[in-house]
Design a protein around this motif. Sequence first.
Motif, short mmCIF file in Angstrom:
data_model
loop_
_atom_site.label_atom_id
_atom_site.label_comp_id
_atom_site.label_asym_id
_atom_site.label_seq_id
_atom_site.Cartn_x
_atom_site.Cartn_y
_atom_site.Cartn_z
N ALA A 99 0.83 -1.21 0.00
CA ALA A 99 0.00 0.00 0.00
C ALA A 99 0.86 1.26 0.00
N GLU A 100 1.97 1.25 0.72
CA GLU A 100 2.85 2.43 0.76
C GLU A 100 3.58 2.63 -0.56
N MET A 125 3.70 5.69 -5.94
CA MET A 125 3.78 5.72 -7.40
C MET A 125 2.53 6.30 -8.07
N VAL A 126 1.41 6.40 -7.37
CA VAL A 126 0.21 6.97 -7.98
C VAL A 126 -0.06 8.40 -7.54
N ASP A 127 0.53 8.83 -6.44
CA ASP A 127 0.30 10.16 -5.88
C ASP A 127 1.49 11.06 -6.19
N PRO A 128 1.31 12.08 -7.02
CA PRO A 128 2.43 12.95 -7.39
C PRO A 128 3.14 13.61 -6.21
N GLU A 129 2.46 13.74 -5.08
CA GLU A 129 3.12 14.31 -3.90
C GLU A 129 4.38 13.51 -3.55
N PHE A 130 4.33 12.20 -3.76
CA PHE A 130 5.48 11.34 -3.49
C PHE A 130 6.34 11.14 -4.73
N THR A 131 5.67 10.86 -5.86
CA THR A 131 6.39 10.51 -7.08
C THR A 131 7.32 11.64 -7.53
N THR A 132 6.93 12.90 -7.30
CA THR A 132 7.79 14.02 -7.69
C THR A 132 9.10 14.06 -6.89
N LYS A 133 9.18 13.31 -5.83
CA LYS A 133 10.42 13.26 -5.05
C LYS A 133 11.40 12.23 -5.60
N VAL A 134 10.91 11.36 -6.52
CA VAL A 134 11.78 10.29 -7.02
C VAL A 134 11.85 10.16 -8.53
N TRP A 135 10.93 10.82 -9.28
CA TRP A 135 10.91 10.58 -10.71
C TRP A 135 10.69 11.86 -11.49
N PHE A 179 3.10 -4.54 -7.71
CA PHE A 179 3.47 -4.40 -6.30
C PHE A 179 3.21 -5.76 -5.65
N ILE A 180 4.25 -6.56 -5.54
CA ILE A 180 4.13 -7.95 -5.12
C ILE A 180 4.45 -8.06 -3.63
N PRO A 181 3.46 -8.45 -2.81
CA PRO A 181 3.70 -8.54 -1.37
C PRO A 181 4.58 -9.74 -1.02
N LEU A 182 5.51 -9.51 -0.11
CA LEU A 182 6.38 -10.56 0.42
C LEU A 182 6.45 -10.42 1.93
N HIS A 183 6.97 -11.43 2.59
CA HIS A 183 7.19 -11.41 4.03
C HIS A 183 5.93 -10.99 4.79
N ASP A 184 4.84 -11.73 4.57
CA ASP A 184 3.56 -11.45 5.24
C ASP A 184 3.05 -10.03 4.97
N LEU A 198 13.20 5.72 -4.91
CA LEU A 198 11.98 5.35 -4.20
C LEU A 198 12.30 4.53 -2.96
N LYS A 199 13.21 3.59 -3.09
CA LYS A 199 13.63 2.75 -1.96
C LYS A 199 14.22 3.62 -0.85
N ALA A 200 15.09 4.56 -1.22
CA ALA A 200 15.70 5.45 -0.22
C ALA A 200 14.64 6.31 0.47
N LEU A 201 13.66 6.80 -0.30
CA LEU A 201 12.60 7.63 0.28
C LEU A 201 11.74 6.82 1.25
N LEU A 202 11.29 5.66 0.82
CA LEU A 202 10.36 4.89 1.64
C LEU A 202 11.03 4.17 2.81
N GLU A 203 12.25 3.70 2.62
CA GLU A 203 12.92 2.97 3.70
C GLU A 203 13.68 3.88 4.67
N HIS A 204 14.18 5.01 4.16
CA HIS A 204 15.06 5.84 4.98
C HIS A 204 14.67 7.32 5.04
N ASP A 205 13.55 7.68 4.39
CA ASP A 205 13.07 9.06 4.35
C ASP A 205 14.12 10.01 3.78
#
Length: 161
Positions: free
Chosen positions: A21-22, A27-37, A94-99, A137-144
């Motif tokens: 979900a995160e 990737m669908v909300d430009p508020e976030f996507t503009t920080k990475v793409w 977006f493939i869920p892993l690890h529960d 995207l990984k750096a943004l979501l995992e480490h802000d």
Amino acid sequence: MLELTEVPSVKMGLLIRRPPAEVFRAMVDPEFTTKVWYSKSSGEMTPGAKLVWEWEVYGASAQVTVLDVEKDSLVRFTWGNYAPDNPTTVEFRFIPLHDGTTTYFQITETGFTGTGDELVRAVADSTGGYTYMICALKALLEHDLVLNVVPDVFPAELRDK
């Protein structure tokens, strides 16, 4: 002589230690996507949306048509990034892993057209661009962290060299 026996495509992905979900929202909300793409979008990625994405630092834009959206699972769109008259199809999975605590974010792009040299160049460029974006995207979501990778790929001082 080199010969292509099939049209090449892009298929790549990366594990992101956040729930689907995160990653989907980013990737669908430009508020976030503009920080990475891209730097600007005319709207969110919703089914049937016709969007314009801009990379202002490069003076570039792309017309995007959103085909399908399955919440937290899939986004499929077309865009004329390389050939405006012959758009390619891009699929984000977006493939869920690890529960469900982790996501494998997979990107596929198909439908490239052109000569062999043009095809290879377009697939290489797309693969490189997606690699920059997905790492940011990984750096943004995992480490802000906002890495500014995409705008830093081609500094203005080196663009004509």
